[in-house]
Motif scaffolding. Structure first.
Motif, PDB file in Angstrom:
ATOM      1  N   TRP A  67     -33.349   1.732 -21.786  1.00  0.00           N
ATOM      2  CA  TRP A  67     -32.506   2.538 -22.190  1.00  0.00           C
ATOM      3  C   TRP A  67     -30.762   2.786 -20.977  1.00  0.00           C
ATOM      4  CZ3 TRP A  67     -32.272   5.069 -26.719  1.00  0.00           C
ATOM      5  CH2 TRP A  67     -33.349   5.050 -27.648  1.00  0.00           C
ATOM      6  N   SER A  68     -29.771   2.137 -21.567  1.00  0.00           N
ATOM      7  CA  SER A  68     -28.385   3.118 -20.153  1.00  0.00           C
ATOM      8  C   SER A  68     -28.047   4.053 -20.814  1.00  0.00           C
ATOM      9  CB  SER A  68     -27.790   1.582 -20.416  1.00  0.00           C
ATOM     10  OG  SER A  68     -27.410   1.221 -21.474  1.00  0.00           O
ATOM     11  N   ARG A  69     -27.323   4.134 -19.884  1.00  0.00           N
ATOM     12  CA  ARG A  69     -26.576   5.783 -20.558  1.00  0.00           C
ATOM     13  C   ARG A  69     -24.375   5.685 -20.451  1.00  0.00           C
ATOM     14  NH1 ARG A  69     -28.941  10.970 -17.424  1.00  0.00           N
ATOM     15  NH2 ARG A  69     -28.559  10.381 -15.405  1.00  0.00           N
ATOM     16  N   GLN A  70     -23.714   6.286 -20.933  1.00  0.00           N
ATOM     17  CA  GLN A  70     -22.176   6.194 -20.291  1.00  0.00           C
ATOM     18  C   GLN A  70     -21.689   7.875 -20.694  1.00  0.00           C
ATOM     19  OE1 GLN A  70     -19.998   3.218 -21.790  1.00  0.00           O
ATOM     20  NE2 GLN A  70     -18.438   3.225 -19.805  1.00  0.00           N
ATOM     21  N   ALA A  71     -21.396   8.738 -19.776  1.00  0.00           N
ATOM     22  CA  ALA A  71     -20.545  10.029 -19.871  1.00  0.00           C
ATOM     23  C   ALA A  71     -19.514   9.326 -20.107  1.00  0.00           C
ATOM     24  CB  ALA A  71     -20.769  10.537 -18.702  1.00  0.00           C
ATOM     25  N   PRO A  72     -18.783  10.449 -20.993  1.00  0.00           N
ATOM     26  CA  PRO A  72     -17.294  10.383 -20.752  1.00  0.00           C
ATOM     27  C   PRO A  72     -16.855   9.710 -19.394  1.00  0.00           C
ATOM     28  CG  PRO A  72     -17.914  12.322 -22.173  1.00  0.00           C
ATOM     29  CD  PRO A  72     -18.906  11.836 -21.027  1.00  0.00           C
ATOM     30  N   GLY A  73     -15.750   8.868 -19.406  1.00  0.00           N
ATOM     31  CA  GLY A  73     -14.731   8.669 -18.317  1.00  0.00           C
ATOM     32  C   GLY A  73     -15.426   8.423 -16.896  1.00  0.00           C
ATOM     33  N   LYS A  74     -16.950   7.575 -17.427  1.00  0.00           N
ATOM     34  CA  LYS A  74     -17.693   6.945 -15.871  1.00  0.00           C
ATOM     35  C   LYS A  74     -18.134   5.709 -16.891  1.00  0.00           C
ATOM     36  CE  LYS A  74     -18.963  11.688 -14.186  1.00  0.00           C
ATOM     37  NZ  LYS A  74     -19.994  11.933 -13.682  1.00  0.00           N
ATOM     38  N   GLU A  75     -18.972   4.912 -15.829  1.00  0.00           N
ATOM     39  CA  GLU A  75     -19.484   3.648 -16.197  1.00  0.00           C
ATOM     40  C   GLU A  75     -20.215   3.651 -17.060  1.00  0.00           C
ATOM     41  OE1 GLU A  75     -16.963   0.691 -13.081  1.00  0.00           O
ATOM     42  OE2 GLU A  75     -19.332   0.996 -12.872  1.00  0.00           O
ATOM     43  N   SER A  76     -21.031   2.883 -17.270  1.00  0.00           N
ATOM     44  CA  SER A  76     -22.531   2.893 -17.723  1.00  0.00           C
ATOM     45  C   SER A  76     -23.622   2.880 -16.959  1.00  0.00           C
ATOM     46  CB  SER A  76     -22.761   1.286 -18.710  1.00  0.00           C
ATOM     47  OG  SER A  76     -23.821   1.395 -19.340  1.00  0.00           O
ATOM     48  N   THR A 120     -23.398   8.791 -23.866  1.00  0.00           N
ATOM     49  CA  THR A 120     -23.999   8.350 -24.987  1.00  0.00           C
ATOM     50  C   THR A 120     -25.381   7.191 -24.173  1.00  0.00           C
ATOM     51  OG1 THR A 120     -22.261   8.671 -26.250  1.00  0.00           O
ATOM     52  CG2 THR A 120     -22.978   6.819 -27.238  1.00  0.00           C
ATOM     53  N   TYR A 121     -26.677   7.919 -25.536  1.00  0.00           N
ATOM     54  CA  TYR A 121     -27.623   6.709 -24.621  1.00  0.00           C
ATOM     55  C   TYR A 121     -27.501   5.246 -25.550  1.00  0.00           C
ATOM     56  CZ  TYR A 121     -28.883  10.291 -21.288  1.00  0.00           C
ATOM     57  OH  TYR A 121     -28.839  11.073 -20.278  1.00  0.00           O
ATOM     58  N   TYR A 122     -28.087   4.313 -24.758  1.00  0.00           N
ATOM     59  CA  TYR A 122     -28.285   2.778 -25.561  1.00  0.00           C
ATOM     60  C   TYR A 122     -29.435   2.186 -25.575  1.00  0.00           C
ATOM     61  CZ  TYR A 122     -22.630   3.756 -25.885  1.00  0.00           C
ATOM     62  OH  TYR A 122     -21.372   3.642 -25.683  1.00  0.00           O
ATOM     63  N   CYS A 123     -30.049   1.778 -26.732  1.00  0.00           N
ATOM     64  CA  CYS A 123     -31.174   1.388 -26.366  1.00  0.00           C
ATOM     65  C   CYS A 123     -31.139  -0.193 -26.429  1.00  0.00           C
ATOM     66  CB  CYS A 123     -32.739   1.410 -27.699  1.00  0.00           C
ATOM     67  SG  CYS A 123     -33.240   0.709 -27.547  1.00  0.00           S
TER      68      CYS A 123
END
Length: 127
Positions: free
Chosen positions: A35-44, A92-95
């Motif tokens: 999993w990775s994640r990306q917050a608003p306005g930030k890098e993954s 947002t969390y990405y698989c």
């Protein structure tokens, strides 16, 4: 491989959520999954990865001790149990499926070996 995340939502700080990544089209047993994640306005950012066999798991320092990765290759699913959530976990969390079955290189900054990524699921942690 198609990946679909579920389980996101709104939770209060200190609460828990379990994210599920369901794969279709091909077995995930050949891939490290994570999993990775990306917050608003930030890098993954990298969150965690579990090797293809499940014997090795790597976590980002920010989630170590709070998040737990697991997988069920027979059911083609991966889980991310998130405990003691903090507002800074909002993202947002990405698989994703890693072409390197060991998963050992994914935590390295600048790694580009991700083979497949899902559409993501939003996690919001309120204070």
């Amino acid at each position: 491989v198609q990946l679909e995340e579920s389980g996101g939502g709104v939770v209060q700080a200190g609460g828990s959520l379990r994210l599920t990544c369901a794969a279709s089209g091909h077995t995930i047993s050949e891939y490290a999954m994570g999993w990775s994640r990306q917050a608003p306005g930030k890098e993954s950012e990298f969150v965690g990865v579990i090797s293809a066999s499940g014997d090795k798991i790597y976590y980002a320092d920010a989630v170590k001790g709070r998040f737990n990765l697991s997988r069920d290759n027979a059911k083609n699913v991966v889980f991310l149990q998130m405990n003691n959530l903090k507002p800074e976990d909002t993202a947002t969390y990405y698989c994703a499926a890693d072409a390197d079955p060991s998963g050992s290189r994914w935590p390295t900054q600048g790694y580009h070996g991700i083979a497949y990524t899902g559409e993501g699921t939003l996690v919001t942690v309120s204070s």
